[in-house]
Scaffold this active site. Sequence first.
Site, mmCIF file in Angstrom:
data_model
loop_
_atom_site.group_PDB
_atom_site.id
_atom_site.type_symbol
_atom_site.label_atom_id
_atom_site.label_comp_id
_atom_site.label_asym_id
_atom_site.label_seq_id
_atom_site.Cartn_x
_atom_site.Cartn_y
_atom_site.Cartn_z
ATOM 1 N N TRP A 1 0.932 -1.277 -0.385
ATOM 2 C CA TRP A 1 0.202 0.060 0.271
ATOM 3 C C TRP A 1 0.652 1.564 0.281
ATOM 4 C CZ3 TRP A 1 -4.275 -1.153 -1.621
ATOM 5 C CH2 TRP A 1 -5.274 -2.730 -1.836
ATOM 6 N N ASP B 1 -1.590 6.123 6.777
ATOM 7 C CA ASP B 1 -2.744 5.557 6.219
ATOM 8 C C ASP B 1 -2.972 4.830 7.427
ATOM 9 O OD1 ASP B 1 -4.212 3.894 5.295
ATOM 10 O OD2 ASP B 1 -2.892 3.357 3.672
ATOM 11 N N LYS C 1 -13.097 -1.557 7.749
ATOM 12 C CA LYS C 1 -12.099 -2.411 8.117
ATOM 13 C C LYS C 1 -13.002 -2.471 9.683
ATOM 14 C CE LYS C 1 -9.139 -2.509 4.719
ATOM 15 N NZ LYS C 1 -8.603 -3.481 4.224
#
Lengths: 409, 409
Positions: free
Chosen positions: B118, B212, B237
């Site tokens: 990511w 992030d 999530k």
Amino acid sequence: MPTREQVHNFAAGPSPLPTTVLEEAAQGLLNYEDTGMGICELSHRGKEFKAVIEGAEANLRSLLSIPDNYTILFSQGGGTGQFSAVVLNLLSAHRLAHPVPAEQFTPPPIDYVLTGAWSSKAYAEAQRLTSPPFPSCPAFAAPRIAASTKATKWTTLPKREEYDFSKDAAFVYYCENETINGIEFPSASASESSPYAFPFDLVPEGVNIVADYSSSFISRPIPHIEKHAVIYAGAQKNLGPSGVTVLIVRNDLLVDTTEAAKLGAVPHTPITYEYKILADNGSLYNTPPTFPIYVSALVLKHLIDNKGGLEGLEETNKAKAELLYATLDEAEKEGKVKCVVKEKDARSWMNVTFEIVGEGKEKAFLEGADKKGFRQLKGHRSVGGVRASLYNAVTLESVQALCEFIKSF
Amino acid sequence: MPTREQVHNFAAGPSPLPTTVLEEAAQGLLNYEDTGMGICELSHRGKEFKAVIEGAEANLRSLLSIPDNYTILFSQGGGTGQFSAVVLNLLSAHRLAHPVPAEQFTPPPIDYVLTGAWSSKAYAEAQRLTSPPFPSCPAFAAPRIAASTKATKWTTLPKREEYDFSKDAAFVYYCENETINGIEFPSASASESSPYAFPFDLVPEGVNIVADYSSSFISRPIPHIEKHAVIYAGAQKNLGPSGVTVLIVRNDLLVDTTEAAKLGAVPHTPITYEYKILADNGSLYNTPPTFPIYVSALVLKHLIDNKGGLEGLEETNKAKAELLYATLDEAEKEGKVKCVVKEKDARSWMNVTFEIVGEGKEKAFLEGADKKGFRQLKGHRSVGGVRASLYNAVTLESVQALCEFIKSF
């Protein structure tokens, strides 16, 4: 404490959805097809969600008769996101089609048809995104106004003779339905004879045409999909919950914006707004808004199962709009209301706008309506007045009830 | 045909949500708080939805102790959208803070800490968006790697001495939890003593730090919010359904990107990705994803009502992770499994990754697990193996059951 049956929801979007669809979605939220998991709890890459998104795509293609050389995409960011994405992708495609060195490249015009607040916002965004990246550089493109009804305060559509298209535009842009004032290009059935039909034949051959169909999407057939380069629509009017935007993109416009950027003289495209990356990944480049897509899929299935197709819906939606406009025209003659849009062929079937004549009368109308169960009738905050939105899930019975209320007011 | 109670959902995201929240959402879908309309059918500008989004914001601020000089935003486009938005907004802020003529402007470095897929994607996006807009122009910025664990195949974190920050970076970027390999910066409680703590003290004073937090957001307190410029997280999530991304932005970074673009030497920001326009409009510049925000609001209320706060959650999440890692370490000694991340302080509490030793054993493990009701355990398609994600809604009992299954396998 009303039930759903006691309420008539005329919201401009997000807007009502069929009760049977919401009942199925409520079940799917807790246990999707007996998986023991809710639809929001499933991987977007699992077989269950893949079936949902592929089913939605197939049903949409069938309902709208979308030709094979067009790809259907599900995106985030709303119609406003597409104000930007359309510019970025179509300028990239134009640049790749004109691969001269950057210093020899002529910034193309982009032609905007302005008919209200939304097309005006799209135009403003094109101006922002195409401004020179350095004071010493040329602009990326030259957005211009090909037609405008601003002088009428956005209460009508341009006539054929009022359009002025460029020969070499990167694209022509229009908004099929402007929700705020309730302006809509006439339907296919009316368009042959109407002075307000969108003049496809005046657009120079080979120039791409982009349409914002947010508010009228799947309310009736789309005439001439094949004359468009891109059609897009936020879901939250006729299709589903807010949070997903549907795109119909001609395949030659699925271009690598990074390659275009390497040539220079085009603005950079954020990766989530590149059509090609969405297409290459079946709309699953990154995690999509799974619930809004799921409910949209249920609505599409509902439309397919209800047989009549978009032709059937067109009839119902036409009947709803004609009934309400007829009632309003009658009330206007009696001096009780004023319709915002006078010309029949320019009137939206989706958003019917009017004013209540007399001081304090509008407030009394809205309060009286509320007591009878008519909800979300207030006009857009920028213009005031009353707005009744008649999207697919609004029944003819609700419109009849509203007409009775208007007559009795 | 399992019920929710018969299934243990270890999905990596979208991931499980509390059953009580989903039950309330199912009701709200059909009739929100006895309005006679569902939550997806209400205007985002009406008083009902305003209360939802403002309540979510207040509860989030309280749970995470977010300082007053930070604004909470709800955005579309996912974490991937923020890979772009962070670059566009922070470069615009940097440009406005350095208002020299464009030809005298030095493109700033941007420092990326790479710890997995990511953060690597975020770095690649920075490279795309900052490339020269004309071959003859300078780049908008100089993305560089401040630290990388690529050599370990992303199975650990950089040590303090491995970081190399620029003095004058527009920002430093890191990903707090990498979901694919299961790498996470150590918690506040461990970080004092850990060699893997994020080295805030090594970042030159005044340099903005962006994180992030997608996969660990609200799984435990965030240490040092005040040392960050921007923290963002996709909801799917621990927080809610996919389709909404939460941002915590320090107020001085809410800048007019159009003004920055007028100075030149910054990439253009699509309007939906400008933080200031979102902030000025209470996250309602355009129609937001109302359902994902609504469910996130319910989850936040659920966390507030459950007292313990994030400290309580931290204890539970720690216990869940420690139990599973202890079981896996034991099984590794017996030669049955291999943990992907060896070093304890680098191990994610959210995503626990391992391989099953022996040919064909992984398939047998996943099939056996499925029969026992353990779902979505397959590793990310790029690396394979097994991944158990232990987000907030996964109970200790589910983890205990999985541990028993691993022992018995």
